[in-house]
Design a protein around this motif. Sequence first.
Motif, PDB file in Angstrom:
ATOM      1  N   VAL A   1      -5.573  22.924  -1.093  1.00 16.38           N
ATOM      2  CA  VAL A   1      -4.908  22.910   0.205  1.00 16.38           C
ATOM      3  C   VAL A   1      -3.401  22.888  -0.031  1.00 16.38           C
ATOM      4  CG1 VAL A   1      -4.977  20.381   0.441  1.00 16.38           C
ATOM      5  CG2 VAL A   1      -4.817  21.813   2.472  1.00 16.38           C
ATOM      6  N   GLU A   2      -2.698  23.601   0.816  1.00 12.00           N
ATOM      7  CA  GLU A   2      -1.244  23.624   0.756  1.00 12.00           C
ATOM      8  C   GLU A   2      -0.735  23.070   2.077  1.00 12.00           C
ATOM      9  OE1 GLU A   2       1.108  27.080  -0.871  1.00 12.00           O
ATOM     10  OE2 GLU A   2       1.464  27.325   1.277  1.00 12.00           O
ATOM     11  N   LEU A   3       0.105  22.073   2.004  1.00 14.14           N
ATOM     12  CA  LEU A   3       0.742  21.528   3.192  1.00 14.14           C
ATOM     13  C   LEU A   3       2.023  22.318   3.421  1.00 14.14           C
ATOM     14  CD1 LEU A   3       1.073  19.407   5.434  1.00 14.14           C
ATOM     15  CD2 LEU A   3       2.249  17.983   3.755  1.00 14.14           C
ATOM     16  N   GLN A   4       2.111  22.914   4.595  1.00 11.47           N
ATOM     17  CA  GLN A   4       3.305  23.672   4.937  1.00 11.47           C
ATOM     18  C   GLN A   4       4.021  22.969   6.075  1.00 11.47           C
ATOM     19  OE1 GLN A   4       1.843  27.610   5.850  1.00 11.47           O
ATOM     20  NE2 GLN A   4       1.967  28.213   3.710  1.00 11.47           N
ATOM     21  N   VAL A   5       5.305  22.751   5.907  1.00  7.41           N
ATOM     22  CA  VAL A   5       6.127  22.124   6.934  1.00  7.41           C
ATOM     23  C   VAL A   5       7.104  23.171   7.430  1.00  7.41           C
ATOM     24  CG1 VAL A   5       7.729  20.252   7.477  1.00  7.41           C
ATOM     25  CG2 VAL A   5       5.917  19.894   5.767  1.00  7.41           C
ATOM     26  N   TRP A   6       7.047  23.414   8.726  1.00  8.96           N
ATOM     27  CA  TRP A   6       7.901  24.408   9.349  1.00  8.96           C
ATOM     28  C   TRP A   6       8.758  23.729  10.405  1.00  8.96           C
ATOM     29  CZ3 TRP A   6       7.293  29.176   7.246  1.00  8.96           C
ATOM     30  CH2 TRP A   6       6.104  29.432   6.572  1.00  8.96           C
ATOM     31  N   GLN A   7       9.785  24.415  10.820  1.00  7.91           N
ATOM     32  CA  GLN A   7      10.597  23.938  11.934  1.00  7.91           C
ATOM     33  C   GLN A   7      10.434  24.917  13.088  1.00  7.91           C
ATOM     34  OE1 GLN A   7      14.697  23.374  10.979  1.00  7.91           O
ATOM     35  NE2 GLN A   7      15.175  22.463  12.955  1.00  7.91           N
ATOM     36  N   CYS A   8      10.065  24.393  14.252  1.00  4.50           N
ATOM     37  CA  CYS A   8       9.882  25.242  15.427  1.00  4.50           C
ATOM     38  C   CYS A   8      11.226  25.853  15.824  1.00  4.50           C
ATOM     39  CB  CYS A   8       9.313  24.425  16.581  1.00  4.50           C
ATOM     40  SG  CYS A   8       9.131  25.383  18.098  1.00  4.50           S
ATOM     41  N   MET A   9      11.221  27.153  16.056  1.00  7.64           N
ATOM     42  CA  MET A   9      12.456  27.847  16.412  1.00  7.64           C
ATOM     43  C   MET A   9      12.881  27.545  17.849  1.00  7.64           C
ATOM     44  SD  MET A   9      11.647  31.476  14.537  1.00  7.64           S
ATOM     45  CE  MET A   9      13.083  32.273  15.238  1.00  7.64           C
ATOM     46  N   HIS A  10      11.974  26.989  18.654  1.00 10.01           N
ATOM     47  CA  HIS A  10      12.297  26.719  20.053  1.00 10.01           C
ATOM     48  C   HIS A  10      12.778  25.294  20.272  1.00 10.01           C
ATOM     49  CE1 HIS A  10      10.791  30.609  21.260  1.00 10.01           C
ATOM     50  NE2 HIS A  10       9.723  30.383  20.515  1.00 10.01           N
ATOM     51  N   CYS A  11      12.097  24.338  19.668  1.00 13.69           N
ATOM     52  CA  CYS A  11      12.439  22.930  19.921  1.00 13.69           C
ATOM     53  C   CYS A  11      12.993  22.212  18.690  1.00 13.69           C
ATOM     54  CB  CYS A  11      11.220  22.181  20.444  1.00 13.69           C
ATOM     55  SG  CYS A  11       9.891  21.979  19.232  1.00 13.69           S
ATOM     56  N   ASP A  12      13.036  22.881  17.552  1.00  9.97           N
ATOM     57  CA  ASP A  12      13.529  22.323  16.293  1.00  9.97           C
ATOM     58  C   ASP A  12      12.699  21.172  15.742  1.00  9.97           C
ATOM     59  OD1 ASP A  12      15.626  24.141  16.082  1.00  9.97           O
ATOM     60  OD2 ASP A  12      16.958  22.894  17.303  1.00  9.97           O
ATOM     61  N   LYS A  13      11.517  20.929  16.305  1.00 14.17           N
ATOM     62  CA  LYS A  13      10.654  19.863  15.802  1.00 14.17           C
ATOM     63  C   LYS A  13       9.795  20.400  14.665  1.00 14.17           C
ATOM     64  CE  LYS A  13      10.546  17.234  20.037  1.00 14.17           C
ATOM     65  NZ  LYS A  13       9.730  16.672  21.097  1.00 14.17           N
ATOM     66  N   PRO A  14       9.297  19.491  13.821  1.00 13.47           N
ATOM     67  CA  PRO A  14       8.478  19.945  12.684  1.00 13.47           C
ATOM     68  C   PRO A  14       7.086  20.375  13.118  1.00 13.47           C
ATOM     69  CG  PRO A  14       8.584  17.552  12.719  1.00 13.47           C
ATOM     70  CD  PRO A  14       9.511  18.044  13.806  1.00 13.47           C
ATOM     71  N   VAL A  15       6.547  21.329  12.360  1.00 10.95           N
ATOM     72  CA  VAL A  15       5.179  21.796  12.522  1.00 10.95           C
ATOM     73  C   VAL A  15       4.530  21.693  11.149  1.00 10.95           C
ATOM     74  CG1 VAL A  15       3.710  23.763  13.075  1.00 10.95           C
ATOM     75  CG2 VAL A  15       5.832  23.389  14.361  1.00 10.95           C
ATOM     76  N   LEU A  16       3.387  21.027  11.087  1.00  7.40           N
ATOM     77  CA  LEU A  16       2.673  20.873   9.814  1.00  7.40           C
ATOM     78  C   LEU A  16       1.369  21.652   9.887  1.00  7.40           C
ATOM     79  CD1 LEU A  16       4.354  18.115  10.241  1.00  7.40           C
ATOM     80  CD2 LEU A  16       2.978  17.352   8.344  1.00  7.40           C
ATOM     81  N   ASP A  17       1.157  22.509   8.912  1.00  7.71           N
ATOM     82  CA  ASP A  17      -0.082  23.276   8.809  1.00  7.71           C
ATOM     83  C   ASP A  17      -0.713  23.007   7.449  1.00  7.71           C
ATOM     84  OD1 ASP A  17       0.138  24.545  11.276  1.00  7.71           O
ATOM     85  OD2 ASP A  17       1.227  26.245  10.455  1.00  7.71           O
ATOM     86  N   LEU A  18      -2.043  22.966   7.444  1.00  2.00           N
ATOM     87  CA  LEU A  18      -2.791  22.886   6.189  1.00  2.00           C
ATOM     88  C   LEU A  18      -3.369  24.270   5.939  1.00  2.00           C
ATOM     89  CD1 LEU A  18      -4.698  19.546   6.755  1.00  2.00           C
ATOM     90  CD2 LEU A  18      -2.703  19.920   5.306  1.00  2.00           C
TER      91      LEU A  18
ATOM     92  N   MET B   1      13.243  26.316   7.964  1.00  5.90           N
ATOM     93  CA  MET B   1      12.886  25.378   6.932  1.00  5.90           C
ATOM     94  C   MET B   1      11.395  25.512   6.649  1.00  5.90           C
ATOM     95  SD  MET B   1      12.937  21.197   7.126  1.00  5.90           S
ATOM     96  CE  MET B   1      11.948  21.068   8.579  1.00  5.90           C
ATOM     97  N   SER B   2      11.043  25.597   5.414  1.00  3.96           N
ATOM     98  CA  SER B   2       9.639  25.645   5.028  1.00  3.96           C
ATOM     99  C   SER B   2       9.504  24.975   3.670  1.00  3.96           C
ATOM    100  CB  SER B   2       9.155  27.090   4.950  1.00  3.96           C
ATOM    101  OG  SER B   2       7.885  27.123   4.367  1.00  3.96           O
ATOM    102  N   ARG B   3       8.581  24.031   3.582  1.00  2.64           N
ATOM    103  CA  ARG B   3       8.273  23.403   2.298  1.00  2.64           C
ATOM    104  C   ARG B   3       6.768  23.424   2.145  1.00  2.64           C
ATOM    105  NH1 ARG B   3      11.237  18.595   4.044  1.00  2.64           N
ATOM    106  NH2 ARG B   3       9.190  17.690   4.039  1.00  2.64           N
ATOM    107  N   SER B   4       6.317  23.600   0.926  1.00  2.00           N
ATOM    108  CA  SER B   4       4.876  23.564   0.725  1.00  2.00           C
ATOM    109  C   SER B   4       4.571  22.996  -0.645  1.00  2.00           C
ATOM    110  CB  SER B   4       4.271  24.959   0.874  1.00  2.00           C
ATOM    111  OG  SER B   4       4.746  25.802  -0.133  1.00  2.00           O
ATOM    112  N   GLN B   5       3.362  22.486  -0.774  1.00  2.57           N
ATOM    113  CA  GLN B   5       2.912  21.918  -2.035  1.00  2.57           C
ATOM    114  C   GLN B   5       1.423  22.205  -2.151  1.00  2.57           C
ATOM    115  OE1 GLN B   5       3.525  17.709  -2.275  1.00  2.57           O
ATOM    116  NE2 GLN B   5       2.225  17.484  -4.063  1.00  2.57           N
ATOM    117  N   LEU B   6       1.016  22.782  -3.267  1.00  2.39           N
ATOM    118  CA  LEU B   6      -0.384  23.106  -3.496  1.00  2.39           C
ATOM    119  C   LEU B   6      -1.023  21.979  -4.290  1.00  2.39           C
ATOM    120  CD1 LEU B   6      -2.336  25.465  -2.997  1.00  2.39           C
ATOM    121  CD2 LEU B   6      -1.768  26.296  -5.261  1.00  2.39           C
TER     122      LEU B   6
END
Length: 197
Positions: free
Chosen positions: A21-38, A1-6
Amino acid sequence: MSRSQLSPLPSGFGLSQDREVELQVWQCMHCDKPVLDLLFFAPDENGNNIPVSVQRGWPPREPRELAPEVPETVRDRFSEGSRCENAQAYRGAAAMYRAAVEELCKDRGATANNLYNKIEGLRSDLGDDLVTDLHEARMLGNDSVHDGIVYSAEEVANVAELIVEMTKLLYVLPAEKARMREARQQRRDAAKNAATL
């Protein structure tokens, strides 16, 4: 899962408003929890927005830690440097990694009046490679504090890894060898005691 918005960079970031800035939301492949990167963008010489840096939003990065076999004074300075590094305060990280090296030199018996001479005084015990690595950390800190040089994230991380490697060689591996030697001795003693019964 990946979503982003510029979107334009909010004013609270203390950076140039021509960045986006783009907010990227990822899903960790190990724990399935979200990861947010700017992901920060800035215009290149042609006016095109290109990515220039990434900052972890969530979960926060864990600071680097040295093994418990390493003296507390070294671990304390190194941990503070790692927290600075995670906050992208690279000059602060460089200064604290240098301080960790100074504490390491003191622990190894160096008594000279400055860090350069402390490191050089350990050359016969540590060898050229480790001394070179210690000087790298010293110069990173000196350049950052005295000359205002801001090293890249990769350069600071590399010096942190040099410190991790040297503490493994100087503290962790000898402690592991001693533990295994003691375990073998206990096994020998137990076998001898069982044989005499």
